[in-house]
Design a protein around this motif. Structure first.
Motif, PDB file in Angstrom:
ATOM      1  N   ILE A  23     -82.211 -14.282 -74.432  1.00 46.30           N
ATOM      2  CA  ILE A  23     -81.773 -15.036 -75.612  1.00 46.30           C
ATOM      3  C   ILE A  23     -82.117 -14.263 -76.883  1.00 46.30           C
ATOM      4  CG2 ILE A  23     -82.222 -17.117 -76.976  1.00 46.30           C
ATOM      5  CD1 ILE A  23     -82.479 -18.607 -74.266  1.00 46.30           C
ATOM      6  N   LEU A  24     -83.331 -13.730 -76.933  1.00 44.58           N
ATOM      7  CA  LEU A  24     -83.725 -12.934 -78.097  1.00 44.58           C
ATOM      8  C   LEU A  24     -82.882 -11.665 -78.218  1.00 44.58           C
ATOM      9  CD1 LEU A  24     -87.610 -13.300 -77.932  1.00 44.58           C
ATOM     10  CD2 LEU A  24     -86.054 -14.354 -79.582  1.00 44.58           C
ATOM     11  N   ALA A  25     -82.478 -11.096 -77.086  1.00 46.82           N
ATOM     12  CA  ALA A  25     -81.672  -9.877 -77.098  1.00 46.82           C
ATOM     13  C   ALA A  25     -80.282 -10.127 -77.668  1.00 46.82           C
ATOM     14  CB  ALA A  25     -81.568  -9.298 -75.696  1.00 46.82           C
ATOM     15  N   THR A  26     -79.788 -11.352 -77.549  1.00 47.98           N
ATOM     16  CA  THR A  26     -78.476 -11.648 -78.140  1.00 47.98           C
ATOM     17  C   THR A  26     -78.560 -11.710 -79.660  1.00 47.98           C
ATOM     18  OG1 THR A  26     -78.795 -14.041 -77.920  1.00 47.98           O
ATOM     19  CG2 THR A  26     -77.679 -12.904 -76.119  1.00 47.98           C
TER      20      THR A  26
ATOM     21  N   MET B  70     -99.697 -19.979 -64.610  1.00 46.48           N
ATOM     22  CA  MET B  70     -99.759 -18.647 -65.176  1.00 46.48           C
ATOM     23  C   MET B  70    -100.725 -17.764 -64.380  1.00 46.48           C
ATOM     24  SD  MET B  70     -98.314 -17.053 -67.558  1.00 46.48           S
ATOM     25  CE  MET B  70     -98.370 -15.893 -68.849  1.00 46.48           C
ATOM     26  N   ASN B  71    -101.756 -18.388 -63.792  1.00 47.66           N
ATOM     27  CA  ASN B  71    -102.718 -17.605 -63.014  1.00 47.66           C
ATOM     28  C   ASN B  71    -102.065 -16.961 -61.807  1.00 47.66           C
ATOM     29  OD1 ASN B  71    -104.838 -18.141 -64.739  1.00 47.66           O
ATOM     30  ND2 ASN B  71    -105.469 -19.966 -63.630  1.00 47.66           N
ATOM     31  N   TRP B  72    -101.106 -17.665 -61.188  1.00 49.53           N
ATOM     32  CA  TRP B  72    -100.417 -17.095 -60.030  1.00 49.53           C
ATOM     33  C   TRP B  72     -99.626 -15.864 -60.451  1.00 49.53           C
ATOM     34  CZ3 TRP B  72    -101.885 -18.556 -55.434  1.00 49.53           C
ATOM     35  CH2 TRP B  72    -102.380 -19.840 -55.236  1.00 49.53           C
ATOM     36  N   TYR B  73     -98.983 -15.932 -61.610  1.00 52.07           N
ATOM     37  CA  TYR B  73     -98.194 -14.819 -62.129  1.00 52.07           C
ATOM     38  C   TYR B  73     -99.094 -13.609 -62.377  1.00 52.07           C
ATOM     39  CZ  TYR B  73     -95.166 -12.185 -65.280  1.00 52.07           C
ATOM     40  OH  TYR B  73     -94.428 -11.203 -65.871  1.00 52.07           O
ATOM     41  N   LEU B  74    -100.219 -13.848 -63.015  1.00 53.90           N
ATOM     42  CA  LEU B  74    -101.148 -12.757 -63.309  1.00 53.90           C
ATOM     43  C   LEU B  74    -101.762 -12.184 -62.039  1.00 53.90           C
ATOM     44  CD1 LEU B  74    -102.883 -14.226 -66.478  1.00 53.90           C
ATOM     45  CD2 LEU B  74    -101.108 -12.470 -66.369  1.00 53.90           C
TER      46      LEU B  74
ATOM     47  N   VAL C 185     -91.886 -16.205 -59.433  1.00 54.59           N
ATOM     48  CA  VAL C 185     -90.442 -16.242 -59.690  1.00 54.59           C
ATOM     49  C   VAL C 185     -90.134 -17.128 -60.897  1.00 54.59           C
ATOM     50  CG1 VAL C 185     -88.227 -17.022 -58.752  1.00 54.59           C
ATOM     51  CG2 VAL C 185     -89.780 -15.698 -57.319  1.00 54.59           C
ATOM     52  N   LEU C 186     -90.777 -18.290 -60.986  1.00 53.80           N
ATOM     53  CA  LEU C 186     -90.528 -19.205 -62.100  1.00 53.80           C
ATOM     54  C   LEU C 186     -90.918 -18.591 -63.439  1.00 53.80           C
ATOM     55  CD1 LEU C 186     -89.801 -22.058 -63.151  1.00 53.80           C
ATOM     56  CD2 LEU C 186     -92.197 -22.657 -62.782  1.00 53.80           C
ATOM     57  N   VAL C 187     -92.133 -18.064 -63.534  1.00 52.05           N
ATOM     58  CA  VAL C 187     -92.589 -17.483 -64.804  1.00 52.05           C
ATOM     59  C   VAL C 187     -91.747 -16.264 -65.152  1.00 52.05           C
ATOM     60  CG1 VAL C 187     -94.529 -16.376 -65.979  1.00 52.05           C
ATOM     61  CG2 VAL C 187     -94.910 -18.399 -64.571  1.00 52.05           C
ATOM     62  N   ASN C 188     -91.429 -15.449 -64.165  1.00 49.32           N
ATOM     63  CA  ASN C 188     -90.593 -14.275 -64.392  1.00 49.32           C
ATOM     64  C   ASN C 188     -89.212 -14.688 -64.907  1.00 49.32           C
ATOM     65  OD1 ASN C 188     -90.011 -11.506 -64.331  1.00 49.32           O
ATOM     66  ND2 ASN C 188     -89.115 -11.682 -62.297  1.00 49.32           N
ATOM     67  N   PHE C 189     -88.642 -15.745 -64.335  1.00 51.81           N
ATOM     68  CA  PHE C 189     -87.338 -16.239 -64.760  1.00 51.81           C
ATOM     69  C   PHE C 189     -87.385 -16.735 -66.208  1.00 51.81           C
ATOM     70  CE2 PHE C 189     -84.363 -19.810 -65.228  1.00 51.81           C
ATOM     71  CZ  PHE C 189     -83.164 -19.144 -65.014  1.00 51.81           C
ATOM     72  N   VAL C 190     -88.415 -17.497 -66.549  1.00 53.03           N
ATOM     73  CA  VAL C 190     -88.534 -18.033 -67.915  1.00 53.03           C
ATOM     74  C   VAL C 190     -88.675 -16.902 -68.923  1.00 53.03           C
ATOM     75  CG1 VAL C 190     -90.028 -19.377 -69.455  1.00 53.03           C
ATOM     76  CG2 VAL C 190     -89.433 -20.273 -67.197  1.00 53.03           C
ATOM     77  N   ILE C 191     -89.514 -15.932 -68.625  1.00 57.12           N
ATOM     78  CA  ILE C 191     -89.688 -14.791 -69.538  1.00 57.12           C
ATOM     79  C   ILE C 191     -88.378 -14.024 -69.685  1.00 57.12           C
ATOM     80  CG2 ILE C 191     -90.837 -12.552 -69.816  1.00 57.12           C
ATOM     81  CD1 ILE C 191     -93.326 -13.849 -68.540  1.00 57.12           C
ATOM     82  N   SER C 192     -87.665 -13.824 -68.581  1.00 60.38           N
ATOM     83  CA  SER C 192     -86.390 -13.102 -68.644  1.00 60.38           C
ATOM     84  C   SER C 192     -85.352 -13.848 -69.463  1.00 60.38           C
ATOM     85  CB  SER C 192     -85.852 -12.870 -67.225  1.00 60.38           C
ATOM     86  OG  SER C 192     -86.698 -12.015 -66.517  1.00 60.38           O
TER      87      SER C 192
END
Length: 119
Positions: free
Chosen positions: A39-42, A1-5, A27-34
């Motif tokens: 899923i929540l948007a459905t 998570m530190n790399w993402y931040l 890319v990994l954290v961004n993909f998981v959040i997306s």
């Protein structure tokens, strides 16, 4: 998570170099959040707006970290545009992004692999 931040803190930093770890963890954290937001948007229509806002919010940091990753391999950031070519361009860009960075300093700055690690 530190790399993402760390990528988000360097929001529009197009200069310098980014390690493979920094790029791929973003890319990994961004993909998981997306995926979670999709899923929540459905289920809940309001999450469609949140999903769109999130995508817009990380657009510039994603481009910036991609440019810095290409800088680490000794290429200009304009090589990101090769990804617009269907199939072949995407494969070439993927190869560039997984290639190890140039050892030592290059025209874009010092090697980030030997700089202080993200804490």
């Amino acid at each position: 998570m530190n790399w993402y931040l760390a990528v988000l803190k360097n929001y529009a930093g197009f200069s310098g170099r980014a390690r493979r770890t920094e790029y791929w963890m973003f890319v990994l954290v961004n993909f998981v959040i997306s995926v979670v937001l999709n899923i929540l948007a459905t289920w809940v229509r309001a999450f469609s707006i949140i999903d769109l806002l999130y995508a817009l919010a990380v657009l510039i940091p994603a481009i910036a970290v991609g440019v810095r990753r290409l800088h680490d391999t000794g290429r200009t950031g304009w090589w990101l545009l090769i990804g617009l070519i269907p199939i072949i361009g995407t494969i070439i860009l993927l190869v560039f992004l997984v290639t190890d960075g140039q050892p030592g300093d290059n025209q874009y700055g010092p090697n980030p692999k030997y700089a202080t690690a993200v804490a």
